[in-house]
Design a protein around this motif. Structure first.
Motif, mmCIF file in Angstrom:
data_model
loop_
_atom_site.group_PDB
_atom_site.id
_atom_site.type_symbol
_atom_site.label_atom_id
_atom_site.label_comp_id
_atom_site.label_asym_id
_atom_site.label_seq_id
_atom_site.Cartn_x
_atom_site.Cartn_y
_atom_site.Cartn_z
ATOM 1 N N ILE A 380 0.834 -1.203 0.000
ATOM 2 C CA ILE A 380 0.000 0.000 0.000
ATOM 3 C C ILE A 380 0.868 1.252 0.000
ATOM 4 O O ILE A 380 0.616 2.206 -0.745
ATOM 5 C CB ILE A 380 -0.951 -0.008 1.209
ATOM 6 C CG1 ILE A 380 -1.998 -1.110 1.038
ATOM 7 C CG2 ILE A 380 -1.630 1.347 1.388
ATOM 8 C CD1 ILE A 380 -2.876 -1.303 2.235
ATOM 9 N N ALA A 381 1.913 1.264 0.825
ATOM 10 C CA ALA A 381 2.813 2.420 0.866
ATOM 11 C C ALA A 381 3.450 2.660 -0.495
ATOM 12 O O ALA A 381 3.533 3.805 -0.978
ATOM 13 C CB ALA A 381 3.878 2.216 1.939
ATOM 14 N N GLU A 403 1.021 19.029 -5.016
ATOM 15 C CA GLU A 403 0.067 18.093 -4.424
ATOM 16 C C GLU A 403 0.551 17.753 -3.014
ATOM 17 O O GLU A 403 1.437 16.928 -2.819
ATOM 18 C CB GLU A 403 -0.032 16.837 -5.279
ATOM 19 C CG GLU A 403 -1.000 15.805 -4.751
ATOM 20 C CD GLU A 403 -2.390 16.347 -4.549
ATOM 21 O OE1 GLU A 403 -2.688 16.749 -3.393
ATOM 22 O OE2 GLU A 403 -3.150 16.404 -5.515
ATOM 23 N N TRP A 404 -0.053 18.434 -2.037
ATOM 24 C CA TRP A 404 0.411 18.258 -0.663
ATOM 25 C C TRP A 404 0.117 16.859 -0.140
ATOM 26 O O TRP A 404 0.762 16.391 0.810
ATOM 27 C CB TRP A 404 -0.221 19.314 0.233
ATOM 28 C CG TRP A 404 0.249 20.690 -0.104
ATOM 29 C CD1 TRP A 404 -0.467 21.671 -0.709
ATOM 30 C CD2 TRP A 404 1.556 21.221 0.121
ATOM 31 N NE1 TRP A 404 0.308 22.794 -0.877
ATOM 32 C CE2 TRP A 404 1.560 22.538 -0.375
ATOM 33 C CE3 TRP A 404 2.725 20.710 0.680
ATOM 34 C CZ2 TRP A 404 2.691 23.348 -0.315
ATOM 35 C CZ3 TRP A 404 3.848 21.519 0.740
ATOM 36 C CH2 TRP A 404 3.820 22.830 0.240
ATOM 37 N N ALA A 405 -0.834 16.189 -0.753
ATOM 38 C CA ALA A 405 -1.131 14.822 -0.312
ATOM 39 C C ALA A 405 0.063 13.894 -0.531
ATOM 40 O O ALA A 405 0.157 12.841 0.098
ATOM 41 C CB ALA A 405 -2.351 14.283 -1.058
ATOM 42 N N ARG A 406 0.984 14.270 -1.414
ATOM 43 C CA ARG A 406 2.137 13.403 -1.665
ATOM 44 C C ARG A 406 3.013 13.271 -0.413
ATOM 45 O O ARG A 406 3.663 12.243 -0.221
ATOM 46 C CB ARG A 406 2.957 13.924 -2.839
ATOM 47 C CG ARG A 406 4.145 13.024 -3.163
ATOM 48 C CD ARG A 406 4.742 13.286 -4.517
ATOM 49 N NE ARG A 406 5.925 12.465 -4.713
ATOM 50 C CZ ARG A 406 5.908 11.192 -5.068
ATOM 51 N NH1 ARG A 406 4.739 10.603 -5.294
ATOM 52 N NH2 ARG A 406 7.015 10.513 -5.224
ATOM 53 N N VAL A 407 3.029 14.298 0.420
ATOM 54 C CA VAL A 407 3.806 14.198 1.660
ATOM 55 C C VAL A 407 3.292 13.038 2.500
ATOM 56 O O VAL A 407 4.077 12.232 3.029
ATOM 57 C CB VAL A 407 3.741 15.523 2.445
ATOM 58 C CG1 VAL A 407 4.397 15.365 3.811
ATOM 59 C CG2 VAL A 407 4.420 16.644 1.659
ATOM 60 N N ASP A 408 1.954 12.910 2.616
ATOM 61 C CA ASP A 408 1.381 11.806 3.385
ATOM 62 C C ASP A 408 1.667 10.464 2.714
ATOM 63 O O ASP A 408 1.901 9.455 3.395
ATOM 64 C CB ASP A 408 -0.131 11.995 3.535
ATOM 65 C CG ASP A 408 -0.469 13.171 4.426
ATOM 66 O OD1 ASP A 408 0.303 13.444 5.358
ATOM 67 O OD2 ASP A 408 -1.494 13.825 4.180
ATOM 68 N N ALA A 409 1.633 10.460 1.376
ATOM 69 C CA ALA A 409 1.887 9.210 0.660
ATOM 70 C C ALA A 409 3.323 8.738 0.872
ATOM 71 O O ALA A 409 3.568 7.560 1.164
ATOM 72 C CB ALA A 409 1.604 9.405 -0.825
ATOM 73 N N VAL A 410 4.276 9.650 0.734
ATOM 74 C CA VAL A 410 5.685 9.285 0.917
ATOM 75 C C VAL A 410 5.949 8.947 2.382
ATOM 76 O O VAL A 410 6.729 8.044 2.706
ATOM 77 C CB VAL A 410 6.592 10.428 0.440
ATOM 78 C CG1 VAL A 410 8.054 10.131 0.746
ATOM 79 C CG2 VAL A 410 6.417 10.645 -1.059
#
Length: 809
Positions: A380-381, A403-410
């Motif tokens: 998932i990560a 895309e600030w959501a990428r911080v959470d994804a990484v």
């Protein structure tokens, strides 16, 4: 007409007769014959009145362009009558030129103001210019199917200026069907400026506003025109918007719970009021009540009222399946309540419904990691990092936005490594990200957490405090700093910050853990340890039992203790059991831990004693140790049986590079009362060579050497000896759930032992040990082993047992 026909038969080319006949035939409604006689006359020869009559017949015959030309030619030849101007207006309207038609009506009004005939024609023009609304809608739908929605939308917008309210309503409805509520608002906006009181248009405006995410404005604009069901639906949407607003918009004072939850509390109040108003209506409002209660689950989650959210969700399940957004909130509440197995089921359902959704995917990742299902969590990560772009495209000419959501994804991938103890791998990913975004408090806190977990508390503390200068309200930075303060033994600073965090974030799970950690720190501690078997330096197996009771902290830095030790076993001089009582105090400050006390021994050697141990922290890597003992605790049991005691002193140094590597060396001197002096040297290197989430393998090569000045002592006393070996410790984390876990360790030692006058012999040892954290205050370990080693050239085999208990209360 008969007279005119007879006159024409006598003079067929007479222009006046043909002109009169055209007029009379047009008056009679015989348009085809009128146009035939007019064709014989010809436009060039026709007087103005004949042109006007022919224009009327052409208009009635559907020849609108010819009619317009004839009307305008008649006017140029002097026909300035009202009917000719009105006829031109009707012809222009019939051929679809709205501007020309209305200009002709305005010209007629100018020469005959207030004339009822002008008003009558103006209304006819309006009716002609307004197409059938249903036909307009059908053309738009057909255009959307054949040419695409974008083209159909453009056609609708271009057709809206000047359209009737009925047509505007149809255009709006069709655009809503096509999923273009913003464009529906564009169409409605112009019509509403001219028809502000049109209830049908106002209702459609409210529905479109609700559809674009402005339900509060929809309720305001639609007041008095929405039906009851529509009002309930939009009011539910407005309340749901308040819930989202409360979760997403930063509070003016994030440290104040009232300010932090003000918007969410307002949303809950609005939802509760709606439920109270609609519930008595029964079946009529049952759907609206259920929707309101679904939003209430989300609001309770956002308010950190997790237990209430779960109770509400369980009640709602009786009425049907929960929608994905509610199941996500239920998953979050279950995780907060430490029920990850159930949360896993909720997150899986939400991700199945929308695989691209970030937050439920992160929730699924956290639940899997908590359950130590590492492979799926890693998948998932990796997917989130792969599928979440660094930039997202905006509509129009705007450049792509970050895309600030990428911080959470990484961050998920980094956390996977952290929680699996691959701190070096986590640092390798987090460090460049934090360095590239020094104002991002989340990344700075993450890097600080990694450094702290690697044992570099001073470095981590500096990271937290530097980042807090940019964002003093960042909770993750404050939490990390407080953890580091505890680990640095800055008790008063840590206590003050924990008390503050407890007031500001009483429901936060991480804050509650810190509060609990402080509670445990303030408890008393009881320690007990049992070892049995062959020990280095003793030729015969023995059993040791050690207990110690520590007080709660006194003035932050002090603790007092008392303890009791028992040693028993056979010696070359006979069986012996000794007892030792001890009492003392410990001083713990950031730079050092100093422990001192007094002892009294009974049996063997009845003698008082004292000890002082100090550990001095130089920095994150280096530590110095010093010890001094009067009546050393590790005096051989055989020596005590012979009435010999020993005093000891030693120094040591430890270098801890990280969680993966450590080295230490020590030197110790024991002075026996029989004038024997024993020198002891020890050096070791420890390296973690396997670091999987559930499996760890540490190798520790070491060397241990002693020398003694006296021969023929009544205890094992080699002139010189040396042990060189390597210990491998394989740790299996068999089970873990929050503070409770079970670690199983398999330890094997293999090497060689050399003794003066006896040469080399093998050393082999095997040991198994279970380490349980039963609760956050009780830890228990136990195990057994076997060792073979030589003493004075004779091999000894011995079984061994170990057990230990740590209990805070």
């Amino acid at each position: 007409m008969g007279l005119l026909e007879r006159a024409r038969s006598l003079a067929p080319a007479d222009r006046e007769i043909l002109a009169d006949l055209t007029v009379v035939l047009s008056w009679a409604g015989r348009d085809r014959e009128a146009l035939a006689r007019f064709a014989t006359l010809g436009e060039a020869n026709a007087p103005a009145y004949a042109l006007a009559a022919a224009a009327v017949s052409a208009r009635r015959s559907g020849q609108t362009s010819r009619a317009v030309r004839l009307y305008r030619l008649a006017m140029r030849r002097g026909d300035d009558s009202l009917e000719t101007r009105l006829g031109l207006a009707l012809a222009e309207a019939a051929r679809g030129d709205a501007a020309a038609a209305r200009a002709a009506v305005d010209a007629a009004e100018a020469i005959a103001p207030g004339n009822p005939r002008v008003r009558e024609v103006a209304q006819a023009v309006d009716r002609t210019l307004q197409p059938d609304p249903a036909a307009v809608a059908n053309r738009l739908r057909s255009s959307a199917r054949t040419l695409g929605v974008e083209r159909a939308t453009a056609d609708a917008i271009s057709a809206s200026p000047g359209a009737s309210p009925a047509t505007i309503a149809m255009l709006s409805d069709t655009l809503m069907e096509l999923g273009r509520p913003f464009d529906a608002l564009i169409v409605l906006e112009g019509a509403l400026r001219a028809n502000r009181d049109d209830r049908a248009l106002r209702r459609r405006e409210a529905l479109a506003l609700a559809s674009v995410g402005a339900p509060e404005l929809a309720l305001m604009r639609g007041q008095g025109v929405l039906d009851v069901a529509e009002d309930r639906r939009i009011r539910n949407a407005a309340n749901a918007f308040l819930v989202r607003w409360g979760a997403q918009i930063a509070a003016p004072d994030p440290r104040d719970p009232a300010s932090r939850y003000a918007r969410t509390d307002a949303a809950l109040a609005a939802i509760d009021a709606a439920i109270a108003a609609w519930t008595p209506l029964g079946a009529e409002a049952a759907g609206a009540v259920r929707n309101a209660r679904l939003d209430r689950v989300v609001a309770l989650r956002d308010r950190d009222r997790m237990a209430e959210a779960l109770v509400e969700a369980d009640a709602l399940r009786e009425g049907g399946a929960l929608p994905p957004y509610v199941r996500e909130a239920v998953g979050d509440a279950l995780m907060a309540e430490r029920r990850p197995e159930e949360a896993l089921e909720e997150y899986r359902a939400v991700v199945a419904a929308d695989p691209a959704a970030l937050n439920p995917s992160l929730g699924l990742f956290y639940a899997l990691a908590e359950l130590r299902q590492w492979q799926e969590a890693r998948e998932i990560a990796d997917r989130l990092e792969r599928e979440t772009p660094a930039f997202r495209t905006l509509r129009g000419p705007e450049p792509p936005a970050e895309e600030w959501a990428r911080v959470d994804a990484v961050r998920a991938g980094i956390l996977w490594r952290m929680w699996g103890d691959d701190l070096a791998g986590a640092e390798a990913e987090a460090d460049p990200l934090a360095a590239a975004a020094p104002m991002n408090s989340s990344l700075r806190a993450l890097r600080g957490d990694i450094w702290r977990m690697r044992g570099w508390t001073e470095q981590a503390l500096e990271e937290y405090e530097t980042a807090l200068t940019n964002d003093p309200n960042a909770l993750d930075l404050r939490l990390g700093r407080t953890e580091a303060l505890l680990e640095r033994r800055r008790w008063a600073d840590a206590r003050a910050e924990i008390e503050t965090l407890g007031r500001e974030y009483p429901a936060n799970a991480a804050v509650r853990r810190l509060v609990r950690r402080l509670e445990i720190h303030d408890m008393r501690l009881f320690e007990a340890e049992v070892t049995g078997g062959l020990q280095r330096g003793n030729q015969d197996p023995e059993l040791d039992v050690r207990t110690r009771l520590w007080s709660a902290p006194i003035a932050e830095d002090w603790r007092v203790f008392g303890g009791f030790n028992l040693r028993t076993g056979n010696t070359v001089n006979g069986y012996l059991t000794t007892y030792r009582a001890a009492a003392g105090a410990q001083w713990r400050v950031p730079e050092a831990i100093v422990t001192g006390g007094v002892t009294f021994d009974m049996e063997g050697v009845d003698r008082g004693g004292a000890f002082l141990n100090a550990t001095i922290r130089l920095n994150d890597q280096w530590t110095l140790d010093g010890t001094g003992e009067i009546t050393a605790a590790d005096t051989p049991l055989a020596a005590l049986r012979a009435g010999i005691h020993a005093d000891a002193a030693g120094v040591g140094i430890t270098w801890r590079q990280s969680d993966l590597r450590e080295a230490a060396a020590s030197f110790r001197v024991m002075e026996f009362s029989d004038d024997n002096t024993r020198l002891i040297g020890f050096a070791r290197w420890q390296e973690r060579v396997m670091n999987l989430p559930d499996w760890k393998l540490d190798l520790q090569p070491y060397a241990y050497a002693t020398s003694n000045t006296r021969d023929n002592a009544p205890y094992y006393n080699p002139e010189r000896d040396l042990e060189v070996a390597t210990t491998g410790a394989l740790t299996w984390i068999a089970w873990r759930r929050y503070e409770r876990d079970l670690r199983v360790r398999f330890i094997a030692t293999g090497g060689a032992y050399w003794q003066e006058n006896y040469g080399w012999s093998p050393v082999v040892a095997l040991r198994w040990e279970n380490q349980h954290n039963l609760t956050d205050t009780i830890a228990l370990s136990y195990g057994a082993g076997w060792v073979r080693r030589d003493y004075d050239g004779l091999s000894e085999d011995s079984a061994s047992v170990t057990a230990a208990l740590r209990w805070r209360f």
